[in-house]
Design an enzyme around this catalytic site. Structure first.
Site, PDB file in Angstrom:
ATOM      1  N   ALA A  26      35.001  41.936  34.531  1.00  0.00           N
ATOM      2  CA  ALA A  26      35.921  41.825  35.541  1.00  0.00           C
ATOM      3  C   ALA A  26      35.821  40.579  36.547  1.00  0.00           C
ATOM      4  CB  ALA A  26      35.500  43.047  36.127  1.00  0.00           C
ATOM      5  N   CYS A  27      36.903  40.437  37.177  1.00  0.00           N
ATOM      6  CA  CYS A  27      37.233  39.224  38.224  1.00  0.00           C
ATOM      7  C   CYS A  27      38.108  39.772  39.166  1.00  0.00           C
ATOM      8  CB  CYS A  27      37.819  38.106  37.392  1.00  0.00           C
ATOM      9  SG  CYS A  27      36.984  37.583  35.891  1.00  0.00           S
ATOM     10  N   THR A  28      38.177  38.943  40.058  1.00  0.00           N
ATOM     11  CA  THR A  28      39.078  39.231  41.278  1.00  0.00           C
ATOM     12  C   THR A  28      39.508  37.694  41.721  1.00  0.00           C
ATOM     13  OG1 THR A  28      37.644  40.702  42.243  1.00  0.00           O
ATOM     14  CG2 THR A  28      39.286  39.967  43.731  1.00  0.00           C
TER      15      THR A  28
END
Length: 348
Positions: free
Chosen positions: A23-25
Site C-alpha cells: 500500500a501507499c498514499t
C-alpha cells in the site's frame, strides 16, 4: 434509500481483500502563488531498497520488452527514486511533472504480442517514460488518447507477486491524472481535483467512498485504520485543512505532516492481515521550486535535492545518491550525489 450503504459495505469488503497487499498514499497540495507540492509514502511488506538518481536530458531508452520495445530519447531531466534499482517508482522532471507508482491489485494489463504491431513498455519504465517525455499532465493525457503502447508486467524478482500498479501524474499548474488498466483496458481519470490516490479499490470507487465521508465533519470523526480507503479519506480531509500558504517552509512542513498521518507505523503486525505493509519512505516534490524532499524510516533526518542545481544538459553525467546501509543525509544533499553508471530497468 439503503442502496448506498450496501454499496459502501461491498466496497469496504473488497478493500479488505486487497489490504493484505502492499500500500501507499499520494496527495497534492495547492497553495497561493503557484505553490504545488506532491507527496507520497512507499508502503511495502518487505524491505524495498531505494536510491535517488538524477538523469540528464538526451538519454536513449528502450521499453525492454524485445524487438517491439518502445524507443525514445529523454526530453527532460529528472530526479527519481528507485525500487531495487530496477524500476522508477517516484520522481519529478525539470518542468515540474511528478509521477508516482502505487500498488493496485485490481490491475489487469492488455496482452502483449511480441510478434504483433503494437509497441511495448516494461512496467519498470512506466513512470520514467512520462518524466522523460512530457512537461504537463495534459500533454501526457492527449498522447495516450490513441493508446499507443502496451504496458508489459511480470513477477517481482524473487517473489510470486505479479506487479500490478496504477500511475498518477501531477504538474506545476496543479493538474492531475490517474492511469489504471482495468480488464485489459486503459482508464484515464483526468481532473485538477484528483489530488489524492491510494490503493484498492479502483479510483472511481475511491472517489465514491470519499464522497460518503465528506458528509461527516472531519473535526468530529475520521476513519483511522491503515486500509486504503481510510487513508484516502484522511488525506483528502487534511490536505484541504492545512494552511494555504506560499511560504515554502510552512507548506512543506504541513504536507509532510499529512503524508506522515497517512503512513503505516513501522513493524506493525496483525493476525488477520499477515501481509500488512509498513511505510518505508516518504517524498515531497516542490513543483514550483523543483526541490525534491525525502526521508526514510531508518534515518532520522529529512533531506532535499534542488534539481535546478544539476547539469541536465544532454551528455551530462548521471548522478546517484546512495541510500544503502542506512546512509544518513541532512539538509541539502546535492553535493553527496556521485557520478554513476545508470542502472538497468527490469524487462522481459
Amino acid at each position: 434509500m439503503k442502496k448506498f450503504p450496501l454499496l459502501l459495505l461491498s466496497l469496504v469488503l473488497s478493500i479488505g481483500i486487497w489490504s493484505e497487499y502492499d500500500a501507499c498514499t499520494r496527495l497534492v497540495y495547492k497553495g497561493p502563488d503557484k505553490t504545488v507540492l506532491t507527496a507520497r509514502s512507499m508502503d511495502w511488506k518487505d524491505e524495498i531498497p531505494a536510491n535517488l538518481w538524477v538523469f540528464p536530458r538526451g538519454i536513449q531508452r528502450t521499453g525492454e520488452v524485445g524487438p517491439l520495445s518502445l524507443q525514445w530519447t529523454s526530453k527532460y531531466g529528472s530526479i527519481i527514486s528507485t525500487s531495487w534499482d530496477i524500476a522508477t517508482s517516484d520522481g519529478m522532471n525539470e518542468n515540474g511533472l511528478v509521477a508516482n507508482l502505487l500498488w493496485l491489485g485490481e490491475s489487469k494489463y492488455p496482452e502483449f504480442n511480441p510478434k504483433g504491431n503494437k509497441k511495448g513498455l516494461a512496467i519498470s519504465l512506466w513512470a520514467q517514460y512520462f518524466l522523460d517525455n512530457f512537461g504537463t499532465v495534459k500533454e501526457a493525457v492527449d498522447y495516450l488518447k490513441n493508446d499507443p503502447f502496451v504496458i508489459v508486467s511480470d513477477y517481482i524478482p524473487g517473489t510470486e507477486k505479479f506487479a500490478t500498479v496504477h500511475l498518477s501524474l501531477s504538474d506545476a499548474t496543479g493538474d492531475n491524472a490517474v492511469f489504471e488498466y482495468i480488464d485489459g483496458k486503459l482508464v484515464v481519470h483526468h481532473d485538477p481535483s484528483y489530488t489524492v490516490m491510494t490503493n484498492s479499490p479502483v479510483f472511481d470507487q475511491q472517489l465514491a467512498l470519499n464522497a460518503y465521508w465528506q458528509g461527516i465533519p472531519g473535526t468530529i470523526m475520521l476513519p483511522g485504520t491503515n486500509r486504503a480507503a481510510d487513508r484516502f479519506v484522511r488525506a483528502s480531509y487534511y490536505i484541504n485543512a492545512i494552511p494555504q500558504t506560499s511560504d515554502t517552509r510552512t507548506a512543506v512542513a504541513s504536507v509532510f505532516s499529512v503524508i506522515r498521518n497517512c503512513s503505516v507505523p513501522y513493524g506493525i503486525s496483525s493476525e488477520t492481515e499477515p501481509n500488512i505493509s509498513s511505510t518505508r519512505w516518504r517524498s515531497v516534490s516542490d513543483q514550483k521550486n523543483l526541490v525534491y524532499y525525502f526521508e526514510t524510516v531508518f534515518t532520522p533526518n529529512t533531506f532535499w535535492v534542488n534539481l535546478k542545481d544539476f547539469d541536465l544538459s544532454p551528455k551530462a553525467k548521471v548522478m546517484k545518491l546512495d541510500l544503502s546501509n542506512y546512509q544518513t543525509y541532512s539538509g541539502k544533499a546535492n553535493t553527496s550525489f556521485k557520478e554513476s553508471k545508470p542502472f538497468k530497468f527490469l524487462g522481459i
